[in-house]
Design a protein around this motif. Structure first.
Motif, PDB file in Angstrom:
ATOM      1  N   LYS A   1       0.825  -1.200   0.000  1.00  0.00           N
ATOM      2  CA  LYS A   1       0.000   0.000   0.000  1.00  0.00           C
ATOM      3  C   LYS A   1       0.866   1.260   0.000  1.00  0.00           C
ATOM      4  N   LEU A   2       1.938   1.257   0.799  1.00  0.00           N
ATOM      5  CA  LEU A   2       2.843   2.394   0.826  1.00  0.00           C
ATOM      6  C   LEU A   2       3.519   2.603  -0.531  1.00  0.00           C
ATOM      7  N   LEU A   3       3.869   1.518  -1.197  1.00  0.00           N
ATOM      8  CA  LEU A   3       4.496   1.631  -2.513  1.00  0.00           C
ATOM      9  C   LEU A   3       3.549   2.234  -3.541  1.00  0.00           C
ATOM     10  N   GLU A   4       2.299   1.824  -3.486  1.00  0.00           N
ATOM     11  CA  GLU A   4       1.311   2.384  -4.405  1.00  0.00           C
ATOM     12  C   GLU A   4       1.128   3.883  -4.146  1.00  0.00           C
ATOM     13  N   GLN A   5       1.146   4.262  -2.882  1.00  0.00           N
ATOM     14  CA  GLN A   5       1.064   5.678  -2.531  1.00  0.00           C
ATOM     15  C   GLN A   5       2.292   6.424  -3.033  1.00  0.00           C
ATOM     16  N   MET A   6       3.452   5.808  -2.898  1.00  0.00           N
ATOM     17  CA  MET A   6       4.700   6.423  -3.348  1.00  0.00           C
ATOM     18  C   MET A   6       4.671   6.649  -4.855  1.00  0.00           C
ATOM     19  N   ALA A   7       4.215   5.657  -5.601  1.00  0.00           N
ATOM     20  CA  ALA A   7       4.152   5.784  -7.059  1.00  0.00           C
ATOM     21  C   ALA A   7       3.201   6.899  -7.463  1.00  0.00           C
ATOM     22  N   GLY A   8       2.059   7.006  -6.765  1.00  0.00           N
ATOM     23  CA  GLY A   8       1.108   8.070  -7.068  1.00  0.00           C
ATOM     24  C   GLY A   8       1.679   9.449  -6.803  1.00  0.00           C
TER      25      GLY A   8
END
Length: 391
Positions: free
Chosen positions: A359-366
């Motif tokens: 979830k943190l990675l998806e937030q980072m990519a966004g």
């Protein structure tokens, strides 16, 4: 360039050089992906300086990774020349160092091979160097199958060219080149490798056909292949070299930032997320060497150094508004703290933590893409003073 000077260059570029690039360019970029940012909204000089600094940091990292691979090749050579437990341990430590240095190059490799006409070359290089998981039985003897693997298949002549042809021949896990094929050879199919497995045997009419001697040669060739591939990449990188740098430099400064941004979000999607298993039955990258976590941290360190370097002045400061910058910095910090708490290999990690990390990675990519909005907190809203009326 020796190893000390390479590391010095890398540190200077990543920790110091980026800090001065944006100068007074403090105007926040509107919350859009950079593909929609007009050139005048980003200083061309800041974009030029930053994009060149990141390319040069990539060159320094590639050179450092190549140097660590050369050390690995020498350690493998020492093990084969005089097999002993100390030599085996040195080879394993050299593998760990080289694997992490290679992992740190992945965001740069993704960037370099972004152009459409180079993508197939980039994919071929990554598959040659970093194909995982590696099926142990494709390479060596495994319990219950005493004749398994290339070490026992004398129909396969042991040459590097043949190993490249055998690589992923009928299935993706059939790795015969790269770091994870060498991982199998150094740690063994069941992680119980001993130095005795590399002691040469001169008995018989054709000693070169004996499994132990073929194991020795297979191990040597895999290490040679890794060095050959990294040397080729290092030769292609400099700005005065060939099409890798030429295609990059042909872009305008803002277009280069667009390419970096797209490459880095792609790295998260294609290189980082797959390393975090979604279940206990999922594949992990380095189960034998237990290096999945440290390799992932190396990838993230490169991304963070490009986006939010120590001292400021990275991609985030040029492309994002201050709320996005703060959120991205916090996301990097939270992800690293969470990762350090996990087991290695990741197959032992708690599923809840893995889900949180994804979830943190998806937030980072966004945030990197500029598509994730960050709500403005109350403390950032300027209070409005109303005139006092007398009544």
């Amino acid at each position: 360039m020796n190893e000390h000077s390479i590391r010095h260059l890398l540190v200077a570029l990543l920790l110091g050089g980026l800090a001065v690039l944006v100068g007074c360019e403090k105007k926040p970029v509107p919350h859009k992906a950079i593909q929609n940012v007009a050139p005048q909204q980003v200083s061309k000089k800041a974009a030029s300086d930053l994009s060149l600094a990141i390319w040069e940091a990539g060159q320094a990292q590639v050179l450092h990774a190549h140097a660590s691979v050369e050390t690995l090749q020498r350690a493998v050579g020492a093990l084969l020349a005089q097999p002993g437990e100390d030599q085996l341990e040195e080879a394993r430590l050299a593998w760990l160092d080289a694997h992490r240095e290679f992992a740190a190059t992945l965001p740069y490799i993704q960037l370099a091979f972004s152009p459409v006409d180079l993508r197939s070359q980039g994919r071929k290089l990554l598959l040659a160097l970093d194909s995982w998981p590696a099926q142990a039985g494709y390479l060596d003897t495994v319990p219950g199958y005493s004749d398994s693997g290339i070490v026992n298949d004398t129909a396969i002549e042991l040459t590097l060219a043949n190993l490249r042809r055998q690589h992923r021949l009928t299935a993706h896990e059939e790795a015969s080149t790269g770091f994870h094929a060498l991982e199998v050879m150094l740690w063994g199919p069941t992680s119980e490798r001993t130095a005795e497995d590399f002691v040469a045997d001169s008995n018989g009419e054709k000693p070169e056909a004996l499994a132990v001697n073929r194991r020795r040669e297979l191990t040597r060739l895999i290490a040679k292949g890794i060095e050959e591939d990294m040397a080729g990449l290092a030769r292609r990188w400099p700005t005065a070299a060939n099409n890798l740098s030429r295609e990059y430099l042909a872009l305008g400064p803002v277009a280069r930032l667009q390419q970096i941004r797209a490459a880095h979000t792609q790295v998260i999607d294609e290189q980082v997320l797959p390393r975090l298993p979604e279940g206990s039955e999922s594949d992990v990258e380095s189960g034998r060497a237990a290096d999945s976590k440290q390799a992932l941290l190396a990838i993230m360190a490169t991304l963070q150094s490009n986006w939010i370097p120590t001292g400021g002045g990275g991609m985030a400061e040029v492309l994002l508004d201050r709320h996005q910058v703060n959120a991205l910095e916090q996301t990097f910090s939270e992800f690293e703290a969470l990762l350090l708490k996990m087991e290695d290999p990741f197959e032992l990690a708690e599923l809840g933590r893995l889900a949180q990390a994804r979830k943190l990675l998806e937030q980072m990519a966004g945030l990197m893409a500029g598509t994730t909005q960050v709500p403005i907190s109350e403390k950032d809203v300027m209070p409005v003073s109303l005139p006092v009326t007398e009544g």
